[in-house]
Design a protein around this motif. Structure first.
Motif, mmCIF file in Angstrom:
data_model
loop_
_atom_site.group_PDB
_atom_site.id
_atom_site.type_symbol
_atom_site.label_atom_id
_atom_site.label_comp_id
_atom_site.label_asym_id
_atom_site.label_seq_id
_atom_site.Cartn_x
_atom_site.Cartn_y
_atom_site.Cartn_z
ATOM 1 N N THR A 341 0.816 -1.220 0.000
ATOM 2 C CA THR A 341 0.000 0.000 0.000
ATOM 3 C C THR A 341 0.844 1.262 0.000
ATOM 4 N N ASP A 342 1.769 1.368 0.925
ATOM 5 C CA ASP A 342 2.639 2.545 0.928
ATOM 6 C C ASP A 342 3.704 2.452 -0.160
ATOM 7 N N ARG A 345 2.481 3.560 -3.531
ATOM 8 C CA ARG A 345 1.765 4.845 -3.585
ATOM 9 C C ARG A 345 2.335 5.818 -4.612
ATOM 10 N N LEU A 348 1.206 4.716 -7.982
ATOM 11 C CA LEU A 348 -0.240 4.807 -8.199
ATOM 12 C C LEU A 348 -0.732 6.246 -8.201
ATOM 13 N N GLU A 349 -0.104 7.101 -7.419
ATOM 14 C CA GLU A 349 -0.519 8.508 -7.478
ATOM 15 C C GLU A 349 -0.244 9.081 -8.870
ATOM 16 N N GLY A 352 -1.891 5.505 -11.445
ATOM 17 C CA GLY A 352 -2.879 4.539 -10.942
ATOM 18 C C GLY A 352 -4.198 4.533 -11.681
ATOM 19 N N THR A 353 -4.475 5.607 -12.426
ATOM 20 C CA THR A 353 -5.721 5.622 -13.206
ATOM 21 C C THR A 353 -5.418 5.760 -14.699
ATOM 22 N N HIS A 354 -4.180 5.505 -15.066
ATOM 23 C CA HIS A 354 -3.780 5.680 -16.466
ATOM 24 C C HIS A 354 -4.425 4.596 -17.351
ATOM 25 N N TYR A 380 -8.269 1.085 -7.497
ATOM 26 C CA TYR A 380 -7.512 1.508 -8.687
ATOM 27 C C TYR A 380 -7.900 0.690 -9.916
ATOM 28 N N THR A 382 -6.251 0.286 -12.494
ATOM 29 C CA THR A 382 -5.057 -0.338 -13.067
ATOM 30 C C THR A 382 -4.599 -1.587 -12.316
#
Lengths: 474, 474, 474
Positions: A341-342, A345, A348-349, A352-354, A380, A382
């Motif tokens: 998760t970390d 990050r 994904l920031e 993550g939605t690419h 997410y 992705t």
């Protein structure tokens, strides 16, 4: 009365289905709907040359035992030394191969309750027509029967590939590999299958690993890009990814100690690269660089569309003396604790939605199923949950995966099964096991009125047809 | 033949009960004994103004979709963007609301196997009389039927509260909230329910969090105590706790990155507070101060009797771009690893056997069930195992909780179910799910002769009646 | 209608078997094949003097309640103070013992669903012929019936030992213990049982623990070796191991905060030892020394053949005030997170394939089952998976252990059951529970056609007969 070792061991048609008769009937119907679907194998370790060359397999031990660390590690764990199993000894003579085979059959009981035993039973029965349980007594007879089959044309790799119903098979390859076997297959009009390479750059991304400098030199040579500085190194990697894509690759594959993806500024990345090339990189810098490069791999994926597989946190070659004597992949790569998760990050920031990115997360640390992977995949677009594998590709473990992931992420966020195998003949047994366990898990939901059977049929089909093709872009 | 999306989806009367007929019959009897018990909801996120104002709900999407990040995150995970779901856009126009509703119905399959689907099915059937499965085809018709109901007096919040059989509902509130909605309800002779506030001071205890200084200023204003120094800050917090207690609160609620509770000496606490107010606190000092304040919260609880709920280790707003565009609580608060045993030790050494303290431990990290929470609850009279929630409030996860906690802590140390929901209409479905799963878990013990059925009936009743009231002092 | 507390509580003959009729029938057959096997107890906390002296047990509370922290911790967790349970008060008067007994019976419901309740039911029924459920109403009558039995010769320790069918019982002993009780038993011609000591050197290996210096002085005295320097300390430990071996010991037992086994160079070990003796050791040095000594213990085991049991990561005496008032072992030793794979690597790289070494890994952190223990046991011939114990020796937990370990390591790498108990009378109930759960787990495999029933019978037998004797060298 029959002794234990002589009884019939033909796989039961209802194997792996729930004991409860009502749930079992549902599982039977669900399995029936998918059992003949063609196999999509998006991740594994079969050598493409096996199919390009299409030579007969040498012998039963070389086919089924020595290359498969699932088999040899369990025998080793029970005090059968690896040298008695032919590990790391190259091609075996007939007497050697037979001796290895005997060792396995004579210790058949060590596999009880393990998936190795399950796959082996199914392989023996369904590929070789053998339904007796191996033992010291029948070892030679079984050896002869299998060896006899291996001399027949129907048992050559390509014929087995067809018979197994494989639609597409991904291999795992070094970025500097010329992929000539893949090219030969693609150019061969007699070949109707599909074998695609996978870009596995681990060693090129770890400046502190032994041989990194030479690897990067080699990267320059094969890519024809000067890797003297960081920018050239990045360009060379991009070029090799392009080469892989041109040879059919749809994915990259990454296994480092963690999945941290903290990116460095360009100046810092260049500085560390220079230090690494100069042989003066510190351990901390090397780790920082590798994490940066994992971020960079994602950035490249958003540009070239290669799917990223992540399966971190394995201590490789845990037992030094065994690695020194028998080489790598000899059964003592062992799981470590991990967190996603970390670590993910930063990646994904940014990505993550690419729309171009698909990220498939695998783990050997089950604590991450419900805590990390399912929540990430449940937000997410992705992120996908990779199948339970390696130490976790067994019935109970697979049920734990289903129970821990699907309630949070839903079935649509599963990437489907990967067999991850070096054992070519185990591919159909492994995929059928996965289909049976999917059917069992879904039947459980249907029997408890948590899902309609009509929906369960759809899910079972999507898990073997649409989802692996969509997630891995195959 | 019916297509998948058109089939009847009425919840089955035996849903969530074991498939085995013997165990199922036990579960049916256990559930029958508790299914009509009134709902105690000791932790949730419904706004008290909803019931104080008692205005009709605006539309199906505003009621069932946009405020519920359980629903929107799964759609987002399947590439339906949040803006198409009305997230963070405030009140929607009728066409907007209808479009959101259509997006959900058209993607109904992403919820298969998840509790969101389960709750939705039950809500649609039991509140709105809808037993068709939502789809693109019937989306508009369903929208109209629900919208029509929402205009009827029977669908106003207070009438639903009564119909749901809620006995008491706890909200979650900022320490500076004036609790006017709670006060209005208490003063309203037409209102016969019970809505109590919960003191949630997280942001006031984290000197490094954005806006802390302003929060503490505001605390001074509402408490009429100078928070210029540490002693005033403590007094102000105590005074607000008193204010909450006077408005019916029985509990506080805490979520920080960890549950360490190491106390500081008074001088050090004062020093760090001064530094924080001066804007010169270090990250380490801020963490030390927050841990100290968690200890202080327990100290205050021994004095004012407020129950402490702890649910640590969540990475809030994991995806910065989504938080920036759509605000908080949009589905990407994600679990982290946590440990309780060493972290809580200072608190427990001081207050662990105190007669006034009840401490309810929640987790999103299942590894703590059998390793931390059950052993702590199995020794300390003050410690209770909170229900599995958030990512873990689904059938398989709840069974894992039962299996991991009750053998060590016993059933008496469970705090009972909390729904933790923003989705008012999901409250009865969630509580009924919990009762069904309790019945299933207990039936499993009865069927294996590990518990008498007479005892199982008692436990099932205590879990919904006595235990939540006793543990949360309701 | 009968009230809850009066109903019959005789243990059901099919208890712990699967609910599914087909699987249950298999479990019945498997259990029948092993239920009368003699008990091998390779790890526990019964005092050898109990059997050497063979005095009658004092009273029901002193036998069944006060020494058993499993019982007292759960009552304490439900606000029955430890002093009302006679904890830490030595021998109780008859009225005191009766009052303790009443407290337990009056709160019988706190044990529902726990293994304590299960064992107690079986003990009451099978040892004392009591099949009513304890309650406030029948507490005195039950007390009298048990007290009456305890005055009969058949209820003396040795007669119970025989009746329980114990073949060998291992105790846990301080390295300086003179083992006189073991010697008396060995020399007693009337004694036909077997009680062996276990070498438990924890406190001698932790230079930072209170009293270490005195312990090492005492080690010198009993071993007649000067422990003034490191070499003498090592020699003294070796000599005591020899003394234990001469008294029948086959194993050592180790519980430290972690299992790191990084060895020190000889000079560094000597230096730290000197510093520790001089009272100037740092915390970090003390930890490094202890890790080194765990490595040394393994080195000694390769020489003297003593089996090593490792059960790390327990926070001892978590609640200081309780420890101060009531002493150690009062129910608040609590589990911590742990890892084995990297920690044990130095030990395993050196001794992991040594023919003389057997290493049994126990854990209270279930995350290590599939991630650490099974993979290690599935490669290293020296590593075995210890039974789930302490907080994890209950039905659901034991099933989780089976599910997480056997698929990777196989059944042959299980060390078999250990009861780990101070409660002498619970030994048969605990072993029978383990046998029933093994039968249930294996029946599950048979019912799903993952294992032949003929093989399951063999495994069930090996788990109680050959494997504990082989692994623990008994």
């Amino acid at each position: 009365m029959l002794s234990v070792s002589a009884v019939h061991a033909a796989p039961h048609p209802d194997r792996l289905f729930p004991a409860d008769p009502g749930a079992r009937a549902v599982a039977q119907r669900l399995h029936r709907a998918v059992r003949n679907e063609r196999i999509v194998s998006p991740h594994g370790h079969v050598d493409a040359r096996l199919l390009a060359d299409d030579e007969p397999f040498s012998d039963p031990a070389g086919l089924l035992i020595t290359p498969d660390h699932y088999v040899t590690r369990l025998l080793h764990a029970n005090r059968i030394p690896l040298d008695r199993l032919g590990v790391g000894r190259g091609e075996l003579s007939e007497p050697q191969a037979r001796a290895v085979w005997r060792s396995v059959c004579a210790n058949w009981e060590v596999f009880r309750g393990t998936p190795v035993r399950y796959w082996f039973d199914v392989e023996l029965a369904e590929i070789f027509g053998i339904t007796e349980r191996p033992s010291a007594h029948n070892a030679d007879a079984l050896y002869d029967r299998i060896a006899d089959r291996l001399r027949q044309p129907d048992y050559r790799p390509r014929r087995l590939y067809e018979r197994f119903g494989i639609d597409v098979l991904a291999t795992t390859d070094d970025p500097c590999d010329d992929l000539s076997a893949h090219a030969r297959l693609a150019a061969d009009p007699a070949w109707t299958g599909r074998v695609v390479p996978t870009f596995r750059p681990d060693r090129y991304l770890e400046p502190a690993s032994p041989g990194w400098d030479r690897s990067v030199d080699r990267l320059a040579a094969v890519s024809d890009v000067d890797t003297g500085d960081y920018d050239g190194y990045i360009e060379a990697l991009e070029k090799r990814r392009g080469y892989f894509t041109a040879h059919g690759a749809t994915a990259t594959d990454h296994s480092h100690e963690d999945v941290n993806t903290h990116p460095l500024g360009a100046a810092e990345a260049r500085r560390i690269y220079r230090a690494a090339r100069a042989g003066s990189v510190t351990a901390a810098e090397a780790v920082a660089f590798r994490r940066h490069m994992l971020f960079e791999m994602a950035r490249m994926s958003t540009e070239d569309g290669l799917v990223m597989m992540l399966h971190p946190a394995v201590r490789r070659n845990h037992h030094g003396p065994t690695a020194a004597t028998f080489g790598p992949d000899t059964g003592h790569d062992l799981p470590l604790r991990v967190e996603f998760t970390d670590g993910l990050r930063p990646l994904l920031e940014n990505f993550g939605t690419h729309p171009n990115l698909n990220l498939v997360l695998f783990t050997l640390d089950e604590t991450t199923y419900s805590r990390d992977i399912a929540p990430l995949a449940g937000f997410y677009p992705t992120v996908f949950a990779g199948a339970p594998w390696w130490f976790l590709d067994a019935p109970d473990a697979i049920h734990r995966f289903h129970g821990a992931v699907t309630e949070t992420a839903g079935y649509r966020k599963l990437a489907g099964f990967v067999d991850d195998t070096r054992a070519f003949c185990s591919i159909p047994a492994r995929h059928d096991m996965a289909r049976r366990l999917d059917a069992a898990a879904l039947a459980h939901l249907v029997a408890e009125h948590r899902l309609g059977e009509d929906e369960a049929v759809v899910i079972a089909g999507e898990l073997v047809r649409e989802q692996p093709r969509r997630v891995f872009k195959l």
